[in-house]
Scaffold this motif. Structure first.
Motif, PDB file in Angstrom:
ATOM      1  N   LYS A  46       0.822  -1.209   0.000  1.00 60.28           N
ATOM      2  CA  LYS A  46       0.000   0.000   0.000  1.00 60.28           C
ATOM      3  C   LYS A  46       0.860   1.265   0.000  1.00 60.28           C
ATOM      4  O   LYS A  46       0.586   2.199  -0.753  1.00 60.28           O
ATOM      5  CB  LYS A  46      -0.937   0.000   1.212  1.00 60.28           C
ATOM      6  CG  LYS A  46      -2.086  -1.008   1.098  1.00 60.28           C
ATOM      7  CD  LYS A  46      -3.084  -0.782   2.228  1.00 60.28           C
ATOM      8  CE  LYS A  46      -4.216  -1.798   2.191  1.00 60.28           C
ATOM      9  NZ  LYS A  46      -4.993  -1.788   3.454  1.00 60.28           N
ATOM     10  N   TYR A  47       1.896   1.308   0.859  1.00 61.57           N
ATOM     11  CA  TYR A  47       2.630   2.574   0.965  1.00 61.57           C
ATOM     12  C   TYR A  47       3.509   2.850  -0.250  1.00 61.57           C
ATOM     13  O   TYR A  47       3.905   3.994  -0.478  1.00 61.57           O
ATOM     14  CB  TYR A  47       3.350   2.711   2.308  1.00 61.57           C
ATOM     15  CG  TYR A  47       4.679   1.996   2.548  1.00 61.57           C
ATOM     16  CD1 TYR A  47       5.772   2.113   1.702  1.00 61.57           C
ATOM     17  CD2 TYR A  47       4.868   1.266   3.724  1.00 61.57           C
ATOM     18  CE1 TYR A  47       6.981   1.490   1.963  1.00 61.57           C
ATOM     19  CE2 TYR A  47       6.072   0.641   4.013  1.00 61.57           C
ATOM     20  CZ  TYR A  47       7.120   0.759   3.129  1.00 61.57           C
ATOM     21  OH  TYR A  47       8.325   0.146   3.415  1.00 61.57           O
ATOM     22  N   ALA A  48       3.807   1.815  -1.033  1.00 59.51           N
ATOM     23  CA  ALA A  48       4.642   2.023  -2.220  1.00 59.51           C
ATOM     24  C   ALA A  48       3.905   1.721  -3.523  1.00 59.51           C
ATOM     25  O   ALA A  48       4.503   1.799  -4.596  1.00 59.51           O
ATOM     26  CB  ALA A  48       5.906   1.170  -2.133  1.00 59.51           C
ATOM     27  N   GLY A  49       2.638   1.349  -3.429  1.00 60.57           N
ATOM     28  CA  GLY A  49       1.844   1.140  -4.640  1.00 60.57           C
ATOM     29  C   GLY A  49       2.199  -0.110  -5.426  1.00 60.57           C
ATOM     30  O   GLY A  49       2.400  -0.061  -6.638  1.00 60.57           O
ATOM     31  N   LEU A  50       2.263  -1.257  -4.740  1.00 59.46           N
ATOM     32  CA  LEU A  50       2.634  -2.511  -5.408  1.00 59.46           C
ATOM     33  C   LEU A  50       1.413  -3.381  -5.667  1.00 59.46           C
ATOM     34  O   LEU A  50       0.571  -3.569  -4.791  1.00 59.46           O
ATOM     35  CB  LEU A  50       3.588  -3.322  -4.521  1.00 59.46           C
ATOM     36  CG  LEU A  50       4.810  -2.613  -3.955  1.00 59.46           C
ATOM     37  CD1 LEU A  50       5.614  -3.593  -3.109  1.00 59.46           C
ATOM     38  CD2 LEU A  50       5.642  -2.026  -5.074  1.00 59.46           C
TER      39      LEU A  50
ATOM     40  N   ARG B   5      11.463   5.213  -8.854  1.00 59.14           N
ATOM     41  CA  ARG B   5      11.361   6.041  -7.652  1.00 59.14           C
ATOM     42  C   ARG B   5      10.234   7.057  -7.794  1.00 59.14           C
ATOM     43  O   ARG B   5       9.468   7.271  -6.854  1.00 59.14           O
ATOM     44  CB  ARG B   5      12.697   6.727  -7.348  1.00 59.14           C
ATOM     45  CG  ARG B   5      12.620   7.543  -6.072  1.00 59.14           C
ATOM     46  CD  ARG B   5      13.899   7.577  -5.274  1.00 59.14           C
ATOM     47  NE  ARG B   5      14.945   8.368  -5.868  1.00 59.14           N
ATOM     48  CZ  ARG B   5      15.893   8.985  -5.155  1.00 59.14           C
ATOM     49  NH1 ARG B   5      15.911   8.907  -3.836  1.00 59.14           N
ATOM     50  NH2 ARG B   5      16.845   9.663  -5.743  1.00 59.14           N
ATOM     51  N   ASP B   6      10.085   7.644  -8.958  1.00 58.90           N
ATOM     52  CA  ASP B   6       8.942   8.534  -9.232  1.00 58.90           C
ATOM     53  C   ASP B   6       7.612   7.841  -8.958  1.00 58.90           C
ATOM     54  O   ASP B   6       6.726   8.390  -8.310  1.00 58.90           O
ATOM     55  CB  ASP B   6       8.935   8.943 -10.722  1.00 58.90           C
ATOM     56  CG  ASP B   6       9.770  10.179 -10.981  1.00 58.90           C
ATOM     57  OD1 ASP B   6      10.132  10.865 -10.004  1.00 58.90           O
ATOM     58  OD2 ASP B   6      10.066  10.441 -12.168  1.00 58.90           O
ATOM     59  N   ALA B  11       2.761   6.997  -5.828  1.00 56.84           N
ATOM     60  CA  ALA B  11       1.806   6.085  -5.170  1.00 56.84           C
ATOM     61  C   ALA B  11       1.751   6.382  -3.671  1.00 56.84           C
ATOM     62  O   ALA B  11       0.683   6.372  -3.055  1.00 56.84           O
ATOM     63  CB  ALA B  11       2.216   4.629  -5.408  1.00 56.84           C
ATOM     64  N   ASN B  12       2.912   6.661  -3.081  1.00 52.10           N
ATOM     65  CA  ASN B  12       2.942   6.960  -1.645  1.00 52.10           C
ATOM     66  C   ASN B  12       2.194   8.248  -1.321  1.00 52.10           C
ATOM     67  O   ASN B  12       1.489   8.335  -0.305  1.00 52.10           O
ATOM     68  CB  ASN B  12       4.384   7.045  -1.136  1.00 52.10           C
ATOM     69  CG  ASN B  12       4.434   7.402   0.339  1.00 52.10           C
ATOM     70  OD1 ASN B  12       4.826   8.502   0.712  1.00 52.10           O
ATOM     71  ND2 ASN B  12       4.015   6.481   1.189  1.00 52.10           N
ATOM     72  N   ALA B  13       2.329   9.245  -2.182  1.00 52.40           N
ATOM     73  CA  ALA B  13       1.622  10.518  -1.945  1.00 52.40           C
ATOM     74  C   ALA B  13       0.111  10.287  -1.938  1.00 52.40           C
ATOM     75  O   ALA B  13      -0.619  10.843  -1.104  1.00 52.40           O
ATOM     76  CB  ALA B  13       2.014  11.543  -3.004  1.00 52.40           C
ATOM     77  N   LYS B  14      -0.358   9.433  -2.829  1.00 51.03           N
ATOM     78  CA  LYS B  14      -1.796   9.108  -2.850  1.00 51.03           C
ATOM     79  C   LYS B  14      -2.213   8.385  -1.568  1.00 51.03           C
ATOM     80  O   LYS B  14      -3.259   8.672  -0.987  1.00 51.03           O
ATOM     81  CB  LYS B  14      -2.130   8.216  -4.055  1.00 51.03           C
ATOM     82  CG  LYS B  14      -2.111   8.938  -5.390  1.00 51.03           C
ATOM     83  CD  LYS B  14      -2.930   8.166  -6.442  1.00 51.03           C
ATOM     84  CE  LYS B  14      -2.796   8.803  -7.820  1.00 51.03           C
ATOM     85  NZ  LYS B  14      -1.566   8.340  -8.544  1.00 51.03           N
ATOM     86  N   TYR B  15      -1.390   7.418  -1.151  1.00 51.35           N
ATOM     87  CA  TYR B  15      -1.692   6.666   0.083  1.00 51.35           C
ATOM     88  C   TYR B  15      -1.737   7.609   1.285  1.00 51.35           C
ATOM     89  O   TYR B  15      -2.663   7.566   2.102  1.00 51.35           O
ATOM     90  CB  TYR B  15      -0.623   5.592   0.272  1.00 51.35           C
ATOM     91  CG  TYR B  15      -0.761   4.737   1.522  1.00 51.35           C
ATOM     92  CD1 TYR B  15      -1.847   3.876   1.685  1.00 51.35           C
ATOM     93  CD2 TYR B  15       0.219   4.762   2.508  1.00 51.35           C
ATOM     94  CE1 TYR B  15      -1.944   3.071   2.818  1.00 51.35           C
ATOM     95  CE2 TYR B  15       0.127   3.959   3.639  1.00 51.35           C
ATOM     96  CZ  TYR B  15      -0.964   3.115   3.783  1.00 51.35           C
ATOM     97  OH  TYR B  15      -1.063   2.324   4.911  1.00 51.35           O
TER      98      TYR B  15
END
Lengths: 192, 192
Positions: A46-50, B5-6, B11-15
């Motif tokens: 979730k925190y890294a979008g996997l 990394r982008d 994805a983290n910003a959305k989370y």
């Protein structure tokens, strides 16, 4: 059958009922790996979008660059083709709350779960304890940013790690869900 | 900035934007831990029904009961109160595709990523290689059910692991998403 086991198997049955990812290849599709902490509050997917199939995720107490984490990272690039790595520690980590001496003392007194309050950890004295804790380096953390720097450096300097692999250092904030870079940790990786 | 990394930071910003779990306590709410493989196809939070804060998740190449996994499990129960553990290996595991000798040979030839075909692994001979692989036990797997049995037993027999903790042995099927028990592995844990 335990309640927890019931719940896990019930959740798994639901997951499997809708499962449509049975044809994913073994090598990670996005060719990267994350080393992070086992902490229950962290969900790296979730925190890294996997999504399933995207990236290797290695987790241990602290997200430390232990010999075993390095074993896993070397397999990750050498046999399965990952090309970039993230090392992610986090705020409010349990590894900041004790030292090797504290852990060894607690284990010598009892193998029961200890409790913590403002004055520190307390054992329950229920015995039996064990001196085996003396033979383990618990890899505790005294400063989060420093532990990220040290772990990125340990991986970078390992003789089996190619110079070309960038290694990014981050701290995950458990209050906000944000990944915050530790710029002095990150190793860009050699060109080529 | 790399593309990966982008993507991770995006994805983290959305989370983080929707994050509402900033007050979770450190000890796992459901008081259990899962040791499983780093394989990209596995998402333990999904396959076992975990929300943030529920359970410790320890992952390495193979989901093996390495010394480092045992370090993490001991911290998990002793300081953070977990009371039941799952050890979950999986079908089509990369750890079944090589041996210590193969891995050491590949690393001696080159640190570049190797490729595999029906005749086995092939190095790219691009050099430099390293003999450091000789000093690592890669913890390969020749039979999934046997590796689960061996790892549950190794954890069960460790002097720092209390007899009361049940340890469940499972194999995750990457084609179906199902957890399949290895009944001969599971250790019920002593009463009391």
């Amino acid at each position: 059958m335990s309640k927890i086991r019931d719940e896990v198997l019930s959740a798994n049955a639901k997951y499997a009922a809708d499962f449509d990812k049975g044809d994913l290849p073994m090598p990670p599709a996005r060719a990267f790996a994350i080393l992070t902490c086992m902490d229950a509050r962290l969900d790296p997917a979730k925190y890294a979008g996997l999504s399933e199939g995207d990236a290797h995720v290695i987790r241990n107490a602290g997200g430390r660059a232990s010999d075993d984490a390095i074993r896993s990272l070397v397999i990750s690039y050498k046999l399965l083709g990952t090309r970039e790595w993230f090392i992610v520690h986090h705020t409010d980590c349990g590894m900041e709350t004790f030292t090797d001496d504290v852990m060894r003392g607690l284990l010598e007194s009892s193998l029961e779960t200890s409790t913590v309050d403002a004055s520190g950890w307390h054992d329950h004295g229920a015995g039996p304890g064990s001196h085996e804790g003396d033979y383990i380096d618990w890899l505790t953390i005294s400063d989060n940013a420093q532990s990220v720097v040290a772990d990125v450096k340990r991986v970078r300097d390992h003789p089996l790690v190619p110079a070309r692999i960038p290694i990014y250092g981050y701290i995950y904030d458990v209050r906000t869900g944000e990944l915050v870079e530790v710029p002095e940790a990150t190793e860009a990786g050699a060109a080529g």
